[in-house]
Scaffold this motif. Structure first.
Motif, short mmCIF file in Angstrom:
data_model
loop_
_atom_site.label_atom_id
_atom_site.label_comp_id
_atom_site.label_asym_id
_atom_site.label_seq_id
_atom_site.Cartn_x
_atom_site.Cartn_y
_atom_site.Cartn_z
N LYS A 287 83.26 7.02 109.07
CA LYS A 287 82.62 8.32 108.93
C LYS A 287 81.34 8.33 109.76
CE LYS A 287 84.36 9.24 104.26
NZ LYS A 287 83.97 9.59 102.86
N LEU A 291 78.66 13.32 114.14
CA LEU A 291 80.09 13.62 114.31
C LEU A 291 80.47 13.84 115.77
CD1 LEU A 291 80.54 16.19 111.41
CD2 LEU A 291 81.78 14.04 111.63
N GLY A 295 82.54 11.65 118.63
CA GLY A 295 83.78 12.25 119.10
C GLY A 295 83.78 12.50 120.60
N SER A 335 86.74 14.33 114.06
CA SER A 335 85.32 14.69 114.01
C SER A 335 85.13 16.19 114.22
CB SER A 335 84.56 13.91 115.09
OG SER A 335 84.64 12.51 114.87
N ARG A 409 76.84 14.66 109.86
CA ARG A 409 77.78 14.87 108.75
C ARG A 409 77.03 15.24 107.49
NH1 ARG A 409 82.90 12.77 107.76
NH2 ARG A 409 82.74 11.60 109.71
#
Length: 434
Positions: A287, A291, A295, A335, A409
């Motif tokens: 995680k 993000l 990605g 993501s 996130r």
């Protein structure tokens, strides 16, 4: 001695894998099993009728052009009507168009214009299906487990794509492209039947609005007001275009001339699918806090398949390259879905998704149609190196946008109407599909 109840005997699913999520996942698996093989079949159906790279590009462009033209309307419709009905209607159109395509290939000598027309009908169905499906999936999960749910969904979907591409390529080589197209039509019929059972009761009725244009303007404001959103969409408008040209036009030609034909090329696409499964497995555990930084960095290897086809490398090396590209692009895919889920209100998901899709595919028809002329003008090797270079260039440009590097996130979705957005499956106990 007591008898276990039916619920006690039933295998327990994770709390995020509710009824809608399970139906969506099952339908996506069925669809991808058929569609990935059909991509290989369509290209070789054109080549078997005496067509060349330019003809393959025209059929691919015919599928994508109506997708571009109708996507924004499809997004507005999906945010107004029950999304599952839009999805089922689109699946029905795809089923009929692929069945007609299969019948033409199996029973006669299909003309180029006929294949282009049927491909265009399939693209029209996808224009309405895509935004509705993405909005439906995102409304079916909630909370901090959303990223894992998306990863598992994509793992199942990409696993089916892996099998579909490999089996489809082999079937094209053994029984011809017509039967692969017929199998895809059947897959759309099954998937549409599954999606008919989706529950949209959790989605609040839409307030009366000012019509289609007002809905589109509202979606545009949501899209254009987020720098990370439009920057990545612009990035993929170019990256998707050149990768689509390489995969849909140059890949089959390189396979025919240097790699042994449809079978090896289908396995290469299968290796890409295997990579996406591996990437999805990774994302069920990983995680990343930033993000889109994680990605977007993982988009750079998407240039490798075009470079490998330009050489061209031996088929075994191509398999490895496709696997790596698939694994890394899946990190981006999960993501990206997680970012959309946490940042976009539920009632605007399909419209924002439509703008996302529109930007991402707008240049694909031009690129696929231009692939044949570009090959004649510059040579296939130079065209493929150009595809690889453009992927690297636009990905580096996206990383220059601060919001792409810094979006973090969160564990809750955006607030809407003063309350946290929740999913249908979060609002009812996890049970069977009945």
């Amino acid at each position: 001695m007591t008898t276990p109840t039916a619920s006690a005997r039933r295998p327990r699913r994770p709390t995020w894998a509710g009824r809608n999520y399970s139906l969506l996942t099952a339908a996506a698996v069925v669809t991808n099993l058929g569609s990935q093989g059909a991509l290989v079949a369509a290209a070789f159906a054109v080549l078997e009728t005496g067509g060349d790279g330019g003809d393959v590009g025209l059929v691919a462009a015919a599928r994508t052009l109506p997708l571009v033209l109708f996507l924004l309307i499809g997004g507005a419709v999906a945010d107004r009507l029950p999304r599952h009905r839009v999805m089922v209607a689109a699946n029905a159109l795809n089923c009929l168009s692929q069945a007609a395509f299969a019948a033409l290939v199996l029973t006669g000598d299909p003309r180029l214009w006929q294949m282009m027309l049927l491909a265009a009908l399939g693209g029209t169905g996808q224009a309405f299906f895509g935004p509705a499906a993405e909005g439906m999936l995102m409304s079916s999960v909630s909370g901090e487990q959303a990223g894992r749910a998306f990863a598992v969904f994509r793992m199942a979907m990409q696993g089916a794509a892996l099998g579909g591409a490999a089996v489809g390529g082999a079937m094209v080589a053994v029984v011809g492209p017509g039967w692969v197209l017929a199998a895809d039509a059947a897959a759309f019929a099954v998937a549409g039947a599954l999606r008919a059972f989706l529950d949209v009761g959790h989605i609040p009725p839409r307030a009366p609005g000012g019509g289609l244009l007002a809905d589109l303007r509202e979606g545009w404001r949501e899209f254009s007001g987020r720098a990370w959103l439009w920057a990545v969409v612009v990035q993929f408008s170019i990256a998707n275009a050149v990768v689509s040209a390489a995969d849909a036009v140059y890949g089959p030609l390189v396979a025919r001339d240097h790699l042994g034909g449809a079978g090896p090329w289908g396995l290469a696409l299968g290796a890409f699918g295997a990579g996406t499964v591996a990437g999805a497995v990774l994302m069920t555990r990983w995680k990343p806090r930033r993000l889109l930084l994680a990605g977007t960095l993982c988009v750079f290897p998407l240039a490798l398949p075009s470079a490998a086809l330009a050489v061209p490398v031996p088929i075994g090396v191509l398999y490895v390259v496709m696997f790596v590209a698939g694994a890394t692009i899946e990190v981006f895919g999960v993501s990206w879905m997680t970012a959309l889920h946490q940042e976009i209100p539920e009632d605007k998901l399909s419209r924002v998704s439509a703008y996302d899709w529109f930007g991402s595919v707008a240049l694909v028809p031009l690129a696929t149609a231009a692939a044949g002329p570009a090959e004649e003008a510059f040579g296939r090797t130079a065209a493929l190196w150009g595809c690889a270079g453009l992927v690297v260039l636009v990905t580096a440009a996206a990383l220059c946008v601060p919001d792409v590097r810094n979006l973090r996130r969160r564990t809750t979705a955006v607030v809407q109407g003063g309350t946290e957005h929740a999913s249908a499956d979060a609002e009812r106990p996890v049970g069977g599909l009945g």
